[in-house]
Design a protein around this motif. Structure first.
Motif, PDB file in Angstrom:
ATOM      1  N   PRO A   1       0.834  -1.217   0.000  1.00  0.00           N
ATOM      2  CA  PRO A   1       0.000   0.000   0.000  1.00  0.00           C
ATOM      3  C   PRO A   1       0.865   1.263   0.000  1.00  0.00           C
ATOM      4  O   PRO A   1       1.046   1.916   1.030  1.00  0.00           O
ATOM      5  CB  PRO A   1      -0.806  -0.143   1.287  1.00  0.00           C
TER       6      PRO A   1
ATOM      7  N   GLN B   1      -7.346  -5.682  -5.822  1.00  0.00           N
ATOM      8  CA  GLN B   1      -5.914  -5.470  -5.979  1.00  0.00           C
ATOM      9  C   GLN B   1      -5.559  -3.987  -5.925  1.00  0.00           C
ATOM     10  O   GLN B   1      -4.593  -3.589  -5.265  1.00  0.00           O
ATOM     11  CB  GLN B   1      -5.451  -6.075  -7.311  1.00  0.00           C
TER      12      GLN B   1
ATOM     13  N   HIS C   1      -7.285  -1.615  -4.510  1.00  0.00           N
ATOM     14  CA  HIS C   1      -7.517  -1.185  -3.127  1.00  0.00           C
ATOM     15  C   HIS C   1      -6.311  -1.516  -2.251  1.00  0.00           C
ATOM     16  O   HIS C   1      -5.904  -0.712  -1.400  1.00  0.00           O
ATOM     17  CB  HIS C   1      -8.776  -1.873  -2.601  1.00  0.00           C
ATOM     18  N   SER C   2      -5.709  -2.687  -2.474  1.00  0.00           N
ATOM     19  CA  SER C   2      -4.621  -3.149  -1.616  1.00  0.00           C
ATOM     20  C   SER C   2      -3.331  -2.354  -1.792  1.00  0.00           C
ATOM     21  O   SER C   2      -2.481  -2.363  -0.900  1.00  0.00           O
ATOM     22  CB  SER C   2      -4.343  -4.633  -1.871  1.00  0.00           C
TER      23      SER C   2
ATOM     24  N   ARG D   1     -10.112   4.883  -0.912  1.00  0.00           N
ATOM     25  CA  ARG D   1      -9.907   3.941   0.188  1.00  0.00           C
ATOM     26  C   ARG D   1     -10.014   4.731   1.481  1.00  0.00           C
ATOM     27  O   ARG D   1      -9.239   5.658   1.719  1.00  0.00           O
ATOM     28  CB  ARG D   1      -8.538   3.271   0.094  1.00  0.00           C
TER      29      ARG D   1
END
Length: 243
Positions: free
Chosen positions: A121, A146, A148-149, A241
């Motif tokens: 991240p 993916q 988001h991560s 996010r």
């Protein structure tokens, strides 16, 4: 549709009978001379909107191709930008054509599948332009997870989405014919070449982004105009996010 510097009909046929990865490796040297490259008007409008949402330190272009989206990121990110794509040919062309600009953010090119991003991240912003047709609907939740991560808390995932063609219009029938031809091709020929124009519907995409953990808002890209009913011709999806 194509400039004299673009691919020939024979080259397009060879590409269409290849896999997605091999097809883009073949098309890469002439890709920027095709209508498949995101138009400058869209890139400029997205850049202006992202400037108002920034500033950002680090940015990721998902399925970067030859780097049109990286040009956007270099204008709105302060430290570094990264393009990721699974076509070695597209990355090679993009790297060779990247201008050297003093004080510009560092640019990195990474070969990887967007469905398995090799990052933690570390990004404040992710963008993508014109690539979602290469993913069938069942793959999108994993793709969004993916992205988001690899975003930091508060990071944003932004991409333009064009209003759907009106039923019965020439564009509507053209896109329907293309998708139908592609489905027939993939039923009869291997390897498959995944590219569909009518599977990326805003309502479905918004729901999938929320399920992946994003908060979603839409911003009209006013520079691209409005339709007769007053709705925007193109919107920017901004998925955040949560912090």
């Amino acid at each position: 549709m194509f400039t004299p510097q673009g691919p020939t009909l024979r080259e397009l046929v060879v590409q269409a009978l290849s896999s997605v990865e091999r097809g883009y490796d073949l098309l890469a040297p002439k890709f920027d001379h095709t209508p498949y490259r995101t138009p400058a008007a869209v890139l400029d409008s997205v850049t202006g909107t992202l400037r108002r949402l920034g500033p950002f330190d680090s940015g990721l272009d998902v399925c970067c191709g030859t780097g049109a989206g990286l040009g956007v990121l270099r204008q709105v990110c302060r430290e570094r930008v990264t393009g990721v794509d699974f076509s070695a040919g597209m990355l090679t062309v993009g790297r060779a054509r990247t201008p050297v600009v003093p004080d510009a953010p560092r640019t990195h090119w990474v070969r990887a599948d967007a469905r398995a991003l090799p990052f933690g991240p570390v990004f404040d912003l992710a963008v993508s332009f014109g690539a979602f047709g290469h993913f069938v609907p069942r793959e999108r939740p994993g793709l969004f997870a993916q992205v988001h991560s690899v975003l930091r808390p508060g990071g944003r995932f932004a991409f333009p989405i064009v209003a759907p063609a009106r039923p019965g219009s020439r564009l509507y029938w053209s896109l329907l014919a293309f998708d139908t031809a592609m489905r027939v091709r993939n039923a009869l020929w291997r390897p498959r070449f995944v590219m569909y124009y009518r599977t990326f519907r805003l309502a479905d995409v918004r729901e999938e982004l929320v399920r992946a953990g994003f908060e979603v808002e839409l911003q009209a890209l006013e520079e691209l105009g409005r339709r007769a009913d007053g709705s925007p011709r193109c919107r920017l999806v901004v998925a955040t996010r949560p912090s």
